[in-house]
Design a protein around this motif. Structure first.
Motif, PDB file in Angstrom:
ATOM      1  N   GLN A 213       0.829  -1.214   0.000  1.00 44.64           N
ATOM      2  CA  GLN A 213       0.000   0.000   0.000  1.00 44.64           C
ATOM      3  C   GLN A 213       0.858   1.257   0.000  1.00 44.64           C
ATOM      4  N   ARG A 214       1.939   1.226   0.781  1.00 46.48           N
ATOM      5  CA  ARG A 214       2.848   2.395   0.798  1.00 46.48           C
ATOM      6  C   ARG A 214       3.498   2.594  -0.570  1.00 46.48           C
ATOM      7  N   ILE A 215       3.846   1.495  -1.195  1.00 52.87           N
ATOM      8  CA  ILE A 215       4.458   1.588  -2.532  1.00 52.87           C
ATOM      9  C   ILE A 215       3.484   2.268  -3.481  1.00 52.87           C
ATOM     10  N   ARG A 216       2.212   1.865  -3.394  1.00 53.18           N
ATOM     11  CA  ARG A 216       1.217   2.449  -4.300  1.00 53.18           C
ATOM     12  C   ARG A 216       1.009   3.931  -4.000  1.00 53.18           C
ATOM     13  N   GLN A 217       0.838   4.254  -2.688  1.00 53.19           N
ATOM     14  CA  GLN A 217       0.594   5.659  -2.319  1.00 53.19           C
ATOM     15  C   GLN A 217       1.719   6.560  -2.796  1.00 53.19           C
ATOM     16  N   ARG A 218       2.945   6.072  -2.698  1.00 49.20           N
ATOM     17  CA  ARG A 218       4.102   6.924  -3.042  1.00 49.20           C
ATOM     18  C   ARG A 218       4.617   6.692  -4.460  1.00 49.20           C
ATOM     19  N   GLU A 219       3.969   5.776  -5.164  1.00 51.78           N
ATOM     20  CA  GLU A 219       4.346   5.473  -6.558  1.00 51.78           C
ATOM     21  C   GLU A 219       5.826   5.109  -6.665  1.00 51.78           C
ATOM     22  N   LEU A 220       6.242   4.211  -5.774  1.00 51.40           N
ATOM     23  CA  LEU A 220       7.656   3.823  -5.745  1.00 51.40           C
ATOM     24  C   LEU A 220       7.922   2.718  -6.762  1.00 51.40           C
ATOM     25  N   THR A 221       9.087   2.752  -7.347  1.00 52.09           N
ATOM     26  CA  THR A 221       9.456   1.698  -8.305  1.00 52.09           C
ATOM     27  C   THR A 221      10.722   0.955  -7.869  1.00 52.09           C
ATOM     28  N   ASN A 222      11.352   1.447  -6.805  1.00 55.02           N
ATOM     29  CA  ASN A 222      12.669   0.904  -6.434  1.00 55.02           C
ATOM     30  C   ASN A 222      12.624   0.007  -5.199  1.00 55.02           C
ATOM     31  N   ILE A 223      11.464  -0.624  -4.930  1.00 54.77           N
ATOM     32  CA  ILE A 223      11.360  -1.596  -3.838  1.00 54.77           C
ATOM     33  C   ILE A 223      10.894  -2.924  -4.404  1.00 54.77           C
ATOM     34  N   ARG A 224      11.470  -4.011  -3.873  1.00 61.07           N
ATOM     35  CA  ARG A 224      10.911  -5.336  -4.068  1.00 61.07           C
ATOM     36  C   ARG A 224      10.766  -5.933  -2.669  1.00 61.07           C
ATOM     37  N   ILE A 225       9.813  -6.858  -2.545  1.00 60.80           N
ATOM     38  CA  ILE A 225       9.554  -7.484  -1.242  1.00 60.80           C
ATOM     39  C   ILE A 225       9.649  -8.986  -1.433  1.00 60.80           C
ATOM     40  N   VAL A 226      10.225  -9.663  -0.443  1.00 59.32           N
ATOM     41  CA  VAL A 226      10.147 -11.116  -0.450  1.00 59.32           C
ATOM     42  C   VAL A 226       9.569 -11.551   0.892  1.00 59.32           C
ATOM     43  N   GLN A 227       8.518 -12.370   0.824  1.00 61.51           N
ATOM     44  CA  GLN A 227       7.913 -12.883   2.053  1.00 61.51           C
ATOM     45  C   GLN A 227       8.615 -14.190   2.381  1.00 61.51           C
ATOM     46  N   ALA A 228       9.639 -14.090   3.195  1.00 57.90           N
ATOM     47  CA  ALA A 228      10.469 -15.272   3.445  1.00 57.90           C
ATOM     48  C   ALA A 228      11.289 -15.069   4.710  1.00 57.90           C
ATOM     49  N   ASN A 229      11.716 -16.195   5.251  1.00 55.98           N
ATOM     50  CA  ASN A 229      12.592 -16.206   6.420  1.00 55.98           C
ATOM     51  C   ASN A 229      13.944 -15.606   6.032  1.00 55.98           C
ATOM     52  N   ALA A 230      14.295 -14.520   6.702  1.00 53.06           N
ATOM     53  CA  ALA A 230      15.530 -13.802   6.351  1.00 53.06           C
ATOM     54  C   ALA A 230      16.754 -14.704   6.448  1.00 53.06           C
ATOM     55  N   VAL A 231      16.728 -15.666   7.353  1.00 46.86           N
ATOM     56  CA  VAL A 231      17.896 -16.558   7.482  1.00 46.86           C
ATOM     57  C   VAL A 231      18.134 -17.290   6.158  1.00 46.86           C
ATOM     58  N   GLU A 232      17.044 -17.729   5.541  1.00 49.33           N
ATOM     59  CA  GLU A 232      17.196 -18.442   4.264  1.00 49.33           C
ATOM     60  C   GLU A 232      17.557 -17.472   3.135  1.00 49.33           C
ATOM     61  N   VAL A 233      16.989 -16.275   3.200  1.00 54.01           N
ATOM     62  CA  VAL A 233      17.305 -15.269   2.170  1.00 54.01           C
ATOM     63  C   VAL A 233      18.795 -14.943   2.203  1.00 54.01           C
ATOM     64  N   LEU A 234      19.332 -14.785   3.410  1.00 56.37           N
ATOM     65  CA  LEU A 234      20.748 -14.403   3.540  1.00 56.37           C
ATOM     66  C   LEU A 234      21.680 -15.593   3.304  1.00 56.37           C
ATOM     67  N   THR A 235      21.191 -16.797   3.602  1.00 53.65           N
ATOM     68  CA  THR A 235      22.062 -17.971   3.470  1.00 53.65           C
ATOM     69  C   THR A 235      22.290 -18.339   2.010  1.00 53.65           C
ATOM     70  N   THR A 236      21.239 -18.281   1.202  1.00 52.68           N
ATOM     71  CA  THR A 236      21.393 -18.761  -0.184  1.00 52.68           C
ATOM     72  C   THR A 236      20.767 -17.867  -1.255  1.00 52.68           C
ATOM     73  N   MET A 237      19.645 -17.196  -0.913  1.00 55.17           N
ATOM     74  CA  MET A 237      18.922 -16.508  -1.995  1.00 55.17           C
ATOM     75  C   MET A 237      19.707 -15.305  -2.527  1.00 55.17           C
ATOM     76  N   LEU A 238      20.299 -14.528  -1.635  1.00 54.59           N
ATOM     77  CA  LEU A 238      21.062 -13.354  -2.080  1.00 54.59           C
ATOM     78  C   LEU A 238      22.456 -13.779  -2.517  1.00 54.59           C
ATOM     79  N   PRO A 239      22.939 -13.236  -3.626  1.00 57.79           N
ATOM     80  CA  PRO A 239      24.326 -13.538  -4.002  1.00 57.79           C
ATOM     81  C   PRO A 239      25.301 -12.999  -2.944  1.00 57.79           C
ATOM     82  N   ALA A 240      26.422 -13.685  -2.790  1.00 63.79           N
ATOM     83  CA  ALA A 240      27.466 -13.199  -1.875  1.00 63.79           C
ATOM     84  C   ALA A 240      27.948 -11.831  -2.355  1.00 63.79           C
ATOM     85  N   ASP A 241      28.333 -10.974  -1.426  1.00 62.03           N
ATOM     86  CA  ASP A 241      28.923  -9.653  -1.725  1.00 62.03           C
ATOM     87  C   ASP A 241      27.992  -8.753  -2.538  1.00 62.03           C
ATOM     88  N   SER A 242      26.695  -8.932  -2.419  1.00 61.32           N
ATOM     89  CA  SER A 242      25.777  -8.196  -3.299  1.00 61.32           C
ATOM     90  C   SER A 242      25.086  -7.012  -2.622  1.00 61.32           C
TER      91      SER A 242
END
Ligand SMILES: C[S@@+](CC[C@H](N)C(=O)[O-])C[C@H]1O[C@@H](n2cnc3c(N)ncnc32)[C@H](O)[C@@H]1O
Length: 261
Positions: A130-159
Protein backbone atom coordinates in the motif's frame (compact mmCIF):
# COMPACT_ATOMS: atom_id res chain seq x y z
CA UNK A 1 40.74 -13.41 10.98
CA UNK A 2 37.26 -14.50 11.87
CA UNK A 3 36.54 -14.87 15.56
CA UNK A 4 33.40 -16.84 16.37
CA UNK A 5 34.15 -18.57 19.66
CA UNK A 6 30.64 -19.14 20.92
CA UNK A 7 29.05 -21.47 18.38
CA UNK A 8 29.34 -24.51 16.21
CA UNK A 9 25.86 -24.76 14.66
CA UNK A 10 24.79 -23.50 11.25
CA UNK A 11 23.28 -19.99 11.26
CA UNK A 12 19.86 -19.93 12.87
CA UNK A 13 19.87 -23.68 13.10
CA UNK A 14 20.13 -26.08 16.00
CA UNK A 15 21.70 -29.53 15.77
CA UNK A 16 19.34 -32.38 16.64
CA UNK A 17 19.94 -36.05 17.36
CA UNK A 18 20.43 -38.26 14.31
CA UNK A 19 17.17 -39.81 13.09
CA UNK A 20 18.79 -43.22 12.69
CA UNK A 21 19.47 -43.48 16.43
CA UNK A 22 23.26 -43.60 15.98
CA UNK A 23 25.47 -42.39 18.81
CA UNK A 24 25.83 -38.59 18.80
CA UNK A 25 29.57 -38.84 18.21
CA UNK A 26 29.32 -41.34 15.32
CA UNK A 27 30.38 -39.99 11.88
CA UNK A 28 27.22 -38.78 10.17
CA UNK A 29 25.69 -36.09 8.03
CA UNK A 30 24.27 -33.59 10.53
CA UNK A 31 20.57 -32.91 10.49
CA UNK A 32 19.34 -29.57 11.67
CA UNK A 33 16.12 -28.33 13.17
CA UNK A 34 15.51 -24.66 12.47
CA UNK A 35 15.00 -22.29 15.40
CA UNK A 36 12.78 -19.62 13.94
CA UNK A 37 12.84 -15.97 14.96
CA UNK A 38 9.11 -15.69 14.26
CA UNK A 39 5.86 -17.58 14.68
CA UNK A 40 3.44 -18.01 11.82
CA UNK A 41 0.52 -15.62 11.97
CA UNK A 42 -2.73 -15.49 10.05
CA UNK A 43 -2.31 -14.66 6.39
CA UNK A 44 -5.89 -13.40 5.97
CA UNK A 45 -6.10 -9.92 4.48
CA UNK A 46 -8.84 -7.31 4.59
CA UNK A 47 -10.66 -6.85 1.26
CA UNK A 48 -8.84 -3.61 0.49
CA UNK A 49 -5.46 -5.13 1.30
CA UNK A 50 -6.28 -8.14 -0.86
CA UNK A 51 -7.14 -5.91 -3.82
CA UNK A 52 -3.86 -4.04 -3.42
CA UNK A 53 -2.03 -7.35 -3.13
CA UNK A 54 -3.61 -8.75 -6.27
CA UNK A 55 -2.75 -5.62 -8.26
CA UNK A 56 0.79 -5.03 -7.02
CA UNK A 57 2.25 -8.36 -5.90
CA UNK A 58 3.02 -9.51 -9.46
CA UNK A 59 5.13 -6.37 -9.92
CA UNK A 60 6.80 -6.01 -6.52
CA UNK A 61 6.77 -9.32 -4.65
CA UNK A 62 9.53 -11.80 -5.41
CA UNK A 63 8.11 -15.30 -5.27
CA UNK A 64 10.93 -17.80 -4.71
CA UNK A 65 10.31 -21.52 -5.04
CA UNK A 66 9.58 -22.90 -1.56
CA UNK A 67 10.82 -25.99 0.24
CA UNK A 68 7.82 -26.56 2.52
CA UNK A 69 6.74 -23.61 4.67
CA UNK A 70 5.45 -20.65 2.68
CA UNK A 71 8.26 -18.56 4.18
CA UNK A 72 10.97 -20.98 3.08
CA UNK A 73 13.27 -20.55 0.08
CA UNK A 74 14.63 -23.36 -2.04
CA UNK A 75 18.40 -23.31 -1.51
CA UNK A 76 19.20 -23.35 -5.22
CA UNK A 77 17.15 -20.21 -5.94
CA UNK A 78 19.29 -17.08 -6.58
CA UNK A 79 17.96 -13.54 -6.56
CA UNK A 80 19.32 -11.46 -9.42
CA UNK A 81 18.98 -7.78 -8.40
CA UNK A 82 19.63 -6.50 -11.93
CA UNK A 83 16.81 -8.58 -13.33
CA UNK A 84 14.42 -7.92 -10.43
CA UNK A 85 14.89 -4.12 -10.51
CA UNK A 86 15.65 -3.81 -14.19
CA UNK A 87 18.79 -1.84 -13.44
CA UNK A 88 22.11 -1.97 -11.64
CA UNK A 89 22.14 0.18 -8.49
CA UNK A 90 23.28 0.04 -4.85
CA UNK A 91 21.20 -2.49 -2.89
CA UNK A 92 19.80 -2.01 0.63
CA UNK A 93 18.15 -5.03 2.28
CA UNK A 94 15.86 -4.62 5.28
CA UNK A 95 15.28 -7.70 7.42
CA UNK A 96 11.92 -7.77 9.21
CA UNK A 97 10.57 -4.70 7.45
CA UNK A 98 7.25 -4.93 9.31
CA UNK A 99 4.68 -2.48 7.90
CA UNK A 100 7.29 -1.08 5.50
CA UNK A 101 7.53 2.35 7.14
CA UNK A 102 11.32 2.57 7.07
CA UNK A 103 11.90 1.00 3.67
CA UNK A 104 9.17 3.01 1.90
CA UNK A 105 10.47 6.27 3.36
CA UNK A 106 14.04 5.44 2.36
CA UNK A 107 13.01 4.35 -1.14
CA UNK A 108 11.21 7.66 -1.65
CA UNK A 109 14.23 9.62 -0.41
CA UNK A 110 16.69 7.59 -2.49
CA UNK A 111 15.29 6.80 -5.93
CA UNK A 112 18.85 6.00 -7.06
CA UNK A 113 19.01 2.99 -4.69
CA UNK A 114 17.32 -0.44 -4.87
CA UNK A 115 15.60 -1.72 -1.71
CA UNK A 116 14.66 -5.30 -0.88
CA UNK A 117 12.26 -5.74 2.06
CA UNK A 118 12.29 -9.15 3.75
CA UNK A 119 9.26 -9.90 5.90
CA UNK A 120 7.39 -13.05 6.90
CA UNK A 121 4.13 -11.44 8.01
CA UNK A 122 1.50 -11.29 5.24
CA UNK A 123 -0.26 -8.20 6.57
CA UNK A 124 3.10 -6.41 6.80
CA UNK A 125 3.84 -7.20 3.15
CA UNK A 126 0.36 -5.94 2.22
CA UNK A 127 0.92 -2.69 4.15
CA UNK A 128 4.24 -2.24 2.38
CA UNK A 129 2.50 -2.69 -0.98
CA UNK A 130 0.00 0.00 0.00
CA UNK A 131 2.85 2.40 0.80
CA UNK A 132 4.46 1.59 -2.53
CA UNK A 133 1.22 2.45 -4.30
CA UNK A 134 0.59 5.66 -2.32
CA UNK A 135 4.10 6.92 -3.04
CA UNK A 136 4.35 5.47 -6.56
CA UNK A 137 7.66 3.82 -5.74
CA UNK A 138 9.46 1.70 -8.30
CA UNK A 139 12.67 0.90 -6.43
CA UNK A 140 11.36 -1.60 -3.84
CA UNK A 141 10.91 -5.34 -4.07
CA UNK A 142 9.55 -7.48 -1.24
CA UNK A 143 10.15 -11.12 -0.45
CA UNK A 144 7.91 -12.88 2.05
CA UNK A 145 10.47 -15.27 3.45
CA UNK A 146 12.59 -16.21 6.42
CA UNK A 147 15.53 -13.80 6.35
CA UNK A 148 17.90 -16.56 7.48
CA UNK A 149 17.20 -18.44 4.26
CA UNK A 150 17.30 -15.27 2.17
CA UNK A 151 20.75 -14.40 3.54
CA UNK A 152 22.06 -17.97 3.47
CA UNK A 153 21.39 -18.76 -0.18
CA UNK A 154 18.92 -16.51 -1.99
CA UNK A 155 21.06 -13.35 -2.08
CA UNK A 156 24.33 -13.54 -4.00
CA UNK A 157 27.47 -13.20 -1.88
CA UNK A 158 28.92 -9.65 -1.72
CA UNK A 159 25.78 -8.20 -3.30
CA UNK A 160 24.43 -5.92 -0.54
CA UNK A 161 25.59 -2.36 0.19
CA UNK A 162 23.57 -1.94 3.38
CA UNK A 163 21.75 -4.43 5.55
CA UNK A 164 19.16 -3.12 8.03
CA UNK A 165 17.78 -4.86 11.10
CA UNK A 166 15.59 -2.42 12.99
CA UNK A 167 13.75 -3.56 16.12
CA UNK A 168 13.99 -7.30 15.58
CA UNK A 169 11.63 -9.24 17.84
CA UNK A 170 13.36 -9.13 21.26
CA UNK A 171 12.12 -12.50 22.52
CA UNK A 172 12.51 -11.21 26.05
CA UNK A 173 11.52 -14.31 28.05
CA UNK A 174 14.57 -16.37 29.03
CA UNK A 175 13.16 -19.54 27.46
CA UNK A 176 12.73 -17.71 24.13
CA UNK A 177 16.01 -15.81 23.76
CA UNK A 178 17.33 -18.59 21.49
CA UNK A 179 14.88 -17.25 18.88
CA UNK A 180 16.76 -13.95 18.62
CA UNK A 181 18.31 -13.37 15.23
CA UNK A 182 21.59 -11.81 16.30
CA UNK A 183 23.69 -14.65 17.66
CA UNK A 184 27.26 -15.74 16.92
CA UNK A 185 25.88 -18.32 14.46
CA UNK A 186 24.01 -15.60 12.55
CA UNK A 187 27.16 -13.55 11.92
CA UNK A 188 28.22 -15.54 8.86
CA UNK A 189 25.12 -14.27 7.05
CA UNK A 190 25.73 -10.50 7.03
CA UNK A 191 29.39 -11.33 6.40
CA UNK A 192 28.33 -13.35 3.36
CA UNK A 193 25.92 -10.94 1.69
CA UNK A 194 27.55 -7.57 2.40
CA UNK A 195 30.17 -6.37 -0.01
CA UNK A 196 33.49 -5.46 1.66
CA UNK A 197 32.93 -2.00 3.14
CA UNK A 198 29.17 -2.63 3.28
CA UNK A 199 27.30 -1.46 6.37
CA UNK A 200 25.04 -3.38 8.72
CA UNK A 201 22.73 -1.09 10.71
CA UNK A 202 20.81 -2.32 13.73
CA UNK A 203 18.50 -0.76 16.29
CA UNK A 204 16.65 -2.12 19.29
CA UNK A 205 14.69 -0.76 22.23
CA UNK A 206 15.31 -3.85 24.36
CA UNK A 207 18.30 -3.39 26.69
CA UNK A 208 19.21 -7.06 26.99
CA UNK A 209 19.10 -7.52 23.21
CA UNK A 210 21.28 -4.42 22.79
CA UNK A 211 23.76 -6.00 25.21
CA UNK A 212 23.68 -9.27 23.22
CA UNK A 213 24.11 -7.47 19.88
CA UNK A 214 27.10 -5.51 21.22
CA UNK A 215 28.72 -8.64 22.63
CA UNK A 216 28.21 -10.72 19.48
CA UNK A 217 29.10 -8.05 16.92
CA UNK A 218 31.94 -6.61 19.01
CA UNK A 219 33.55 -10.09 19.16
CA UNK A 220 33.49 -10.63 15.39
CA UNK A 221 36.71 -9.44 13.82
CA UNK A 222 35.25 -9.36 10.32
CA UNK A 223 33.41 -6.19 11.29
CA UNK A 224 34.48 -2.77 12.49
CA UNK A 225 31.64 -1.76 14.75
CA UNK A 226 30.31 1.35 16.38
CA UNK A 227 28.46 -0.28 19.24
CA UNK A 228 26.99 3.02 20.48
CA UNK A 229 26.27 4.67 17.15
CA UNK A 230 24.30 7.87 16.79
CA UNK A 231 20.77 7.44 15.54
CA UNK A 232 20.84 6.63 11.83
CA UNK A 233 19.11 9.64 10.29
CA UNK A 234 17.74 7.49 7.45
CA UNK A 235 15.67 5.55 9.97
CA UNK A 236 12.15 6.93 10.38
CA UNK A 237 10.27 6.65 13.65
CA UNK A 238 8.16 3.51 13.19
CA UNK A 239 5.08 2.70 15.25
CA UNK A 240 7.15 -0.03 16.88
CA UNK A 241 9.84 2.40 18.02
CA UNK A 242 7.17 4.86 19.17
CA UNK A 243 5.76 2.19 21.50
CA UNK A 244 9.21 1.58 22.97
CA UNK A 245 9.77 5.28 23.55
CA UNK A 246 6.34 5.57 25.21
CA UNK A 247 7.59 2.98 27.70
CA UNK A 248 10.73 5.05 28.32
CA UNK A 249 12.99 2.49 26.70
CA UNK A 250 16.38 3.62 25.47
CA UNK A 251 16.95 3.09 21.75
CA UNK A 252 20.30 1.52 20.87
CA UNK A 253 21.78 2.03 17.40
CA UNK A 254 24.69 -0.12 16.22
CA UNK A 255 26.58 -0.01 12.95
CA UNK A 256 29.07 -2.60 11.73
CA UNK A 257 31.18 -2.23 8.61
CA UNK A 258 32.41 -5.39 6.89
CA UNK A 259 36.13 -4.97 6.63
CA UNK A 260 37.85 -5.81 3.37
CA UNK A 261 39.94 -9.05 3.46
C1 LIG B 1 9.23 -6.06 16.07
S1 LIG B 1 8.90 -6.03 14.38
C2 LIG B 1 9.76 -4.61 13.80
C3 LIG B 1 9.31 -4.18 12.44
C4 LIG B 1 10.04 -2.98 11.83
N1 LIG B 1 11.44 -3.29 11.57
C5 LIG B 1 9.91 -1.75 12.68
O1 LIG B 1 10.93 -1.22 13.14
O2 LIG B 1 8.80 -1.30 12.90
C6 LIG B 1 9.92 -7.37 13.80
C7 LIG B 1 9.51 -7.88 12.42
O3 LIG B 1 10.44 -8.86 11.99
C8 LIG B 1 9.71 -9.88 11.31
N2 LIG B 1 10.57 -11.08 11.35
C9 LIG B 1 10.95 -11.78 12.43
N3 LIG B 1 11.78 -12.78 12.10
C10 LIG B 1 11.93 -12.72 10.74
C11 LIG B 1 12.66 -13.50 9.82
N4 LIG B 1 13.41 -14.53 10.21
N5 LIG B 1 12.58 -13.16 8.52
C12 LIG B 1 11.83 -12.11 8.10
N6 LIG B 1 11.10 -11.34 8.94
C13 LIG B 1 11.16 -11.64 10.26
C14 LIG B 1 8.43 -10.00 12.08
O4 LIG B 1 7.38 -10.59 11.32
C15 LIG B 1 8.12 -8.51 12.39
O5 LIG B 1 7.36 -7.91 11.38
Amino acid sequence: MHNSPMHDAAPGLDPVAPADGSAPDAPRTPRYRPVLSFVQRSSRLKDRQQRTWDALAPLYVIEPPRVDAKTSVQPDFRFDPEVAFGRSAPLVVEIGSGQGEAVAHAAEQHPETNFLAVEVYTAGVAQTLQRIRQRELTNIRIVQANAVEVLTTMLPADSVDELWLFFPDPWHKAKHTKRRLVTPAFMDLPARVLRPGGVWRLATDWADYARQMREVIGADERFTADLHAPRFDGRVLTSFERKGLAKDREIADITAVLTAD
